[in-house]
Each structure stands twice: as structure tokens, then as C-alpha cells.
Design an enzyme around this catalytic site. Structure first.
Site, PDB file in Angstrom:
ATOM      1  N   SER A 220       0.856  -1.188   0.000  1.00  0.00           N
ATOM      2  CA  SER A 220       0.000   0.000   0.000  1.00  0.00           C
ATOM      3  C   SER A 220       0.890   1.234   0.000  1.00  0.00           C
ATOM      4  CB  SER A 220      -0.938  -0.011   1.201  1.00  0.00           C
ATOM      5  OG  SER A 220      -0.215   0.097   2.399  1.00  0.00           O
ATOM      6  N   LEU A 221       0.491   2.210  -0.810  1.00  0.00           N
ATOM      7  CA  LEU A 221       1.368   3.362  -1.065  1.00  0.00           C
ATOM      8  C   LEU A 221       0.677   4.690  -0.774  1.00  0.00           C
ATOM      9  CD1 LEU A 221       2.743   2.028  -4.498  1.00  0.00           C
ATOM     10  CD2 LEU A 221       3.828   1.815  -2.251  1.00  0.00           C
ATOM     11  N   GLY A 222      -0.221   4.709   0.192  1.00  0.00           N
ATOM     12  CA  GLY A 222      -0.922   5.950   0.517  1.00  0.00           C
ATOM     13  C   GLY A 222      -1.633   6.506  -0.700  1.00  0.00           C
ATOM     14  N   ALA A 223      -1.448   7.819  -0.943  1.00  0.00           N
ATOM     15  CA  ALA A 223      -2.133   8.470  -2.073  1.00  0.00           C
ATOM     16  C   ALA A 223      -1.693   7.898  -3.422  1.00  0.00           C
ATOM     17  CB  ALA A 223      -1.877   9.966  -2.027  1.00  0.00           C
ATOM     18  N   ASP A 224      -0.567   7.187  -3.454  1.00  0.00           N
ATOM     19  CA  ASP A 224      -0.102   6.561  -4.710  1.00  0.00           C
ATOM     20  C   ASP A 224      -0.787   5.224  -4.971  1.00  0.00           C
ATOM     21  OD1 ASP A 224       1.935   8.339  -5.887  1.00  0.00           O
ATOM     22  OD2 ASP A 224       2.939   8.044  -3.972  1.00  0.00           O
ATOM     23  N   GLY A 225      -1.733   4.840  -4.133  1.00  0.00           N
ATOM     24  CA  GLY A 225      -2.520   3.639  -4.400  1.00  0.00           C
ATOM     25  C   GLY A 225      -1.884   2.376  -3.852  1.00  0.00           C
ATOM     26  N   GLY A 251      -5.092   1.305   5.526  1.00  0.00           N
ATOM     27  CA  GLY A 251      -4.407   0.073   5.118  1.00  0.00           C
ATOM     28  C   GLY A 251      -5.178  -1.159   5.561  1.00  0.00           C
ATOM     29  N   ASP A 252      -5.826  -1.060   6.708  1.00  0.00           N
ATOM     30  CA  ASP A 252      -6.608  -2.202   7.210  1.00  0.00           C
ATOM     31  C   ASP A 252      -7.848  -2.418   6.335  1.00  0.00           C
ATOM     32  OD1 ASP A 252      -4.720  -1.908   9.213  1.00  0.00           O
ATOM     33  OD2 ASP A 252      -6.050  -0.695  10.454  1.00  0.00           O
TER      34      ASP A 252
HETATM   35  N1  LIG Z   1      -4.257  10.339   0.717  1.00  0.00           N
HETATM   36  C1  LIG Z   1      -4.840   9.296   0.118  1.00  0.00           C
HETATM   37  N2  LIG Z   1      -5.582   9.439  -0.999  1.00  0.00           N
HETATM   38  C2  LIG Z   1      -6.169   8.386  -1.595  1.00  0.00           C
HETATM   39  N3  LIG Z   1      -6.089   7.120  -1.132  1.00  0.00           N
HETATM   40  C3  LIG Z   1      -5.372   6.909  -0.037  1.00  0.00           C
HETATM   41  C4  LIG Z   1      -4.699   7.972   0.657  1.00  0.00           C
HETATM   42  N4  LIG Z   1      -4.076   7.445   1.723  1.00  0.00           N
HETATM   43  C5  LIG Z   1      -4.337   6.115   1.703  1.00  0.00           C
HETATM   44  N5  LIG Z   1      -5.102   5.786   0.647  1.00  0.00           N
HETATM   45  C6  LIG Z   1      -5.644   4.475   0.287  1.00  0.00           C
HETATM   46  O1  LIG Z   1      -5.547   3.622   1.422  1.00  0.00           O
HETATM   47  C7  LIG Z   1      -4.628   2.564   1.186  1.00  0.00           C
HETATM   48  C8  LIG Z   1      -3.793   2.295   2.415  1.00  0.00           C
HETATM   49  O2  LIG Z   1      -3.056   3.454   2.749  1.00  0.00           O
HETATM   50  P1  LIG Z   1      -1.597   3.392   3.408  1.00  0.00           P
HETATM   51  O3  LIG Z   1      -0.607   2.939   2.427  1.00  0.00           O
HETATM   52  O4  LIG Z   1      -1.392   4.717   4.044  1.00  0.00           O
HETATM   53  O5  LIG Z   1      -1.805   2.233   4.484  1.00  0.00           O
HETATM   54  P2  LIG Z   1      -1.176   1.997   5.936  1.00  0.00           P
HETATM   55  O6  LIG Z   1       0.068   2.813   6.115  1.00  0.00           O
HETATM   56  O7  LIG Z   1      -1.092   0.535   6.122  1.00  0.00           O
HETATM   57  O8  LIG Z   1      -2.355   2.597   6.837  1.00  0.00           O
HETATM   58  P3  LIG Z   1      -2.810   2.237   8.342  1.00  0.00           P
HETATM   59  O9  LIG Z   1      -1.616   1.628   9.016  1.00  0.00           O
HETATM   60  O10 LIG Z   1      -3.243   3.532   8.959  1.00  0.00           O
HETATM   61  O11 LIG Z   1      -3.957   1.299   8.215  1.00  0.00           O
HETATM   62  C9  LIG Z   1      -3.800   2.990  -0.031  1.00  0.00           C
HETATM   63  O12 LIG Z   1      -3.342   1.857  -0.732  1.00  0.00           O
HETATM   64  C10 LIG Z   1      -4.812   3.810  -0.798  1.00  0.00           C
HETATM   65  O13 LIG Z   1      -5.663   2.953  -1.534  1.00  0.00           O
HETATM   66  O1  LIG Z   2       1.052   0.322  16.708  1.00  0.00           O
HETATM   67  P1  LIG Z   2       0.548  -0.504  15.553  1.00  0.00           P
HETATM   68  O2  LIG Z   2       0.098  -1.855  15.995  1.00  0.00           O
HETATM   69  O3  LIG Z   2       1.499  -0.551  14.403  1.00  0.00           O
HETATM   70  O4  LIG Z   2      -0.709   0.255  14.965  1.00  0.00           O
HETATM   71  C1  LIG Z   2      -1.855   0.445  15.760  1.00  0.00           C
HETATM   72  C2  LIG Z   2      -2.813   1.378  15.055  1.00  0.00           C
HETATM   73  O5  LIG Z   2      -2.218   2.652  14.806  1.00  0.00           O
HETATM   74  O6  LIG Z   2      -3.170   0.800  13.808  1.00  0.00           O
HETATM   75  C3  LIG Z   2      -4.545   1.030  13.515  1.00  0.00           C
HETATM   76  C4  LIG Z   2      -4.669   1.740  12.210  1.00  0.00           C
HETATM   77  O7  LIG Z   2      -4.132   0.960  11.187  1.00  0.00           O
HETATM   78  C5  LIG Z   2      -5.099   1.795  14.696  1.00  0.00           C
HETATM   79  O8  LIG Z   2      -6.398   1.346  15.000  1.00  0.00           O
HETATM   80  C6  LIG Z   2      -4.122   1.550  15.813  1.00  0.00           C
HETATM   81  O9  LIG Z   2      -4.100   2.571  16.778  1.00  0.00           O
END
Ligand SMILES: Nc1ncnc2c1ncn2[C@@H]1O[C@H](COP(=O)(O)OP(=O)(O)OP(=O)(O)O)[C@@H](O)[C@H]1O
Ligand SMILES: O=P(O)(O)OC[C@@]1(O)O[C@H](CO)[C@@H](O)[C@@H]1O
Length: 313
Positions: A220-225, A251-252
Site C-alpha cells: 500500500s502506497l498511501g495516495a499513490d494507491g 491500510g486495514d
Molecule cells: N491520501 C490518500 N488518498 C487516496 N487514497 C489513499 C490515501 N491514503 C491512503 N489511501 C488508500 O488507502 C490505502 C492504504 O493506505 P496506506 O498505504 O497509508 O496504508 P497503511 O500505512 O497501512 O495505513 P494504516 O496503518 O493507517 O492502516 C492505499 O493503498 C490507498 O488505496
Molecule cells: O502500533 P501498531 O500496531 O502498528 O498500529 C496500531 C494502530 O495505529 O493501527 C490502527 C490503524 O491501522 C489503529 O487502530 C491503531 O491505533
């Protein structure tokens, strides 16, 4: 049935502030509390879309009771393993433009006996589960070898294992031969020991995790999809969000949508991206339901431009 495992769950407290100013007394303009932790969120997202799962959570102290009550309140089926330590509280400070600042506690110590109890519960429940999805940070206590042993036992028992973690725990899942791993950009960069600046860097890093043992890698790449690297090839996709509210749990939601749609190929990536984008459009760590999903904005690319630079990570 999907079994989610959150070894370090939390009570997530989100406070909305007009602007974050260091050293000031800030007045919250809104607040809410959610059951938290990455596996917990996967279960919440599945439930919001009518899919059954069971969430395994160690829980202790007043916050542990609160976590169990919050999960019950949402109707999440759970296996709560009592522990001596106090379940952590994680804080999110959310600003109106969608910027979130998160403060996560380390979490309570999980003793060797408590980890063994959680492991036994997971191994038993895994027998009647389609997937075992282990997500989030390791709490203090269990050693990486002990965690690796749990992953290996699950794989040896024939479970389909998905791991969304960081550092040594992510690598333990890879080495154990997890069917699926879901690192974000930072976690993937750490796993391969180099910065990831382009889509090509991401694809190469995913391929390295596959060569080391993982079946499928969903980065997962945030805003990059997101980028999916699986046996049949590479797929990249994006899902633009007009008004981002909170990326916590995006991401979840992505992982939950991907699993819900079969965890392979285009359909699963579209679903994951739609769920991820919807989570970003919702406040706090609220998980999207069917009414929040818009699959029409998802764009997939089977021959992505590997030289495409990623946004600032
Ligand atoms: N700013 C954004 N704009 C559009 N889509 C986003 C954005 N941020 C996250 N996403 C969507 O959410 C998905 C997961 O985001 P990200 O890569 O930040 O996950 P993460 O770091 O595992 O998040 P978290 O740990 O909070 O669950 C991305 O693959 C994308 O589809
Ligand atoms: O400290 P960890 O285990 O890496 O992440 C925990 C956490 O940030 O992840 C979830 C969002 O993905 C939140 O519900 C929770 O607070």
C-alpha cells in the site's frame, strides 16, 4: 471465516483540533473512541460489509474491558484472552485538512505464558478458518523467534496466513511462507533496506519478498494507491480521494477489501482500493460499509510505468 489476530490491540481515541500547535493547550472540537489495532480494524471492515470474522485480542486492565465492550457494541465476534497488563490507548489528533498525528503506546507486556495462550487459541481457531490475518505491531514480550514459530506452525497446519506488520515481524511472516503480506511503503523499504522512490522500486522490493517466501505481496502506497505482485504478475492501481478526512486504518480497510474479494487478481485489487479510499474519506478509524464504496473511481494498470516517481513518503 476469517480469523484476525491483533497481538497489540488498542482503544483508539481520536480528537479533532482546529490546528496542531506544539506547546499550547488545544481544545478538541470533536472526539470519538473506537476499538483499535490493525486486525481489529480488518474485522470491523469485514463486519461493516456483512462478512463474518473472529478477532483474537489479548485484553487487560480497564482499557481491556473497554476494548471488549466496544467490540461487543459493534457486534464483532471475538476471542479475548485475558492478560495481566493494561491494554494500550492510542491517540489520534486530526486536523480539518485530513492531517493526522498519531501517538501509539508501546502496549502491555505479553508474558511467555500469555503469548502461548494466545497462540493456542489462534492455532485452534485456525482449523475452521479460511484465513488467519495477523496484523499490527508486536507488543513487548514475545520474542521474534516465538512469533516466527507461530507463523510457521500456522503455515505447517495448512492455514492461509496473511501478515500486515513491520520490521522483524513482517520478515518472520515472509520467511514462514505467508500466503499474503501487506506492507506499506515505509515497511517495504525497511524490509529490503533501501528507499523506494519509484513504482519500479516498489515492484522490485515486492519481488524480493516473494523470492524470500511470501506468496503474494500487496504494497500500500498511501495516495499513490497500491501495487499487487503475485504469481500471475504485477498490477498497480489508484483510487483518488477528493476530501481526505483520516488515513487511520486505510491500510486495514484495503486489506479487508482485498481478502473479501478473494485475495487475488484485478477484482480483489479493485475492491481493496475502493475500501481503502472510502476509509480515507471517513473520520477517525471508521470502517466503510457498502454505502461508502465507489468502485468506479478505481484505476488499474497491468503495465504500469515503472519509472513513475512516488509522492513524498
Ligand atoms: N491520501 C490518500 N488518498 C487516496 N487514497 C489513499 C490515501 N491514503 C491512503 N489511501 C488508500 O488507502 C490505502 C492504504 O493506505 P496506506 O498505504 O497509508 O496504508 P497503511 O500505512 O497501512 O495505513 P494504516 O496503518 O493507517 O492502516 C492505499 O493503498 C490507498 O488505496
Ligand atoms: O502500533 P501498531 O500496531 O502498528 O498500529 C496500531 C494502530 O495505529 O493501527 C490502527 C490503524 O491501522 C489503529 O487502530 C491503531 O491505533
Amino acid at each position: 471465516m476469517i480469523l484476525t489476530v491483533t497481538l497489540n490491540p488498542s482503544v483508539d481515541r481520536a480528537l479533532e483540533v482546529d490546528a496542531l500547535v506544539r506547546g499550547e493547550v488545544l481544545r478538541a472540537v470533536g472526539s470519538h473512541i473506537d476499538p483499535g489495532g490493525k486486525g481489529v480494524n480488518v474485522s470491523r471492515a469485514l463486519l461493516a460489509n456483512g462478512l463474518k470474522s473472529t478477532a483474537v485480542v489479548p485484553a487487560g486492565g480497564a482499557e481491556g474491558e473497554q476494548l471488549v465492550d466496544l467490540l461487543k457494541g459493534e457486534g464483532v465476534d471475538m476471542l479475548a484472552v485475558p492478560i495481566v497488563g493494561r491494554t494500550r490507548s492510542n491517540i489520534t489528533l486530526a486536523e480539518p485538512d485530513g492531517t493526522v498525528t498519531k501517538i501509539n503506546e508501546a502496549g502491555p507486556v505479553l508474558s511467555a505464558a500469555e503469548f502461548a495462550e494466545v497462540s493456542d487459541a489462534v492455532l485452534t481457531a485456525a482449523r475452521s478458518s479460511d484465513w488467519v490475518v495477523i496484523c499490527g505491531s508486536l507488543p513487548p514480550g514475545p520474542s521474534v523467534p516465538a512469533f516466527a514459530a507461530l507463523c510457521e506452525r500456522l503455515v505447517a497446519a495448512g492455514a492461509r496466513l496473511a501478515v500486515d506488520s513491520s520490521g522483524p515481524a513482517l520478515l518472520a511472516g515472509v520467511d514462514a511462507g505467508a500466503t499474503l503480506v501487506k506492507p506499506n511503503r515505509e515497511e517495504l523499504a525497511e524490509a529490503v533496506g533501501r528507499e523506494l522512490s519509484t513504482l519500479g522500486d516498489v515492484v522490485e522490493a515486492c519481488a524480493r519478498l516473494r523470492a524470500a517466501g511470501a506468496g503474494t505481496v500487496l504494497a500500500s502506497l498511501g495516495a499513490d494507491g497500491a501495487v499487487l505482485v503475485e504469481e500471475s504478475g504485477v498490477l498497480a492501481g489508484t483510487s483518488p480521494v477528493t476530501v481526505p478526512r483520516s488515513t487511520v486504518g486505510a491500510g486495514d480497510a484495503l486489506l479487508a477489501g482485498f481478502l473479501a474479494a478473494g485475495a487475488r487478481g484485478e477484482a480483489a485489487l479493485v475492491e481493496g482500493l475502493a475500501w481503502g479510499a472510502a476509509a480515507v474519506s471517513l473520520p477517525g478509524s471508521r470502517m466503510p460499509g457498502p454505502q461508502d464504496l465507489d468502485r468506479t473511481t478505481v484505476r488499474l494498470d497491468a503495465r504500469p510505468d515503472l519509472s513513475r516517481p512516488l509522492g513524498r513518503g
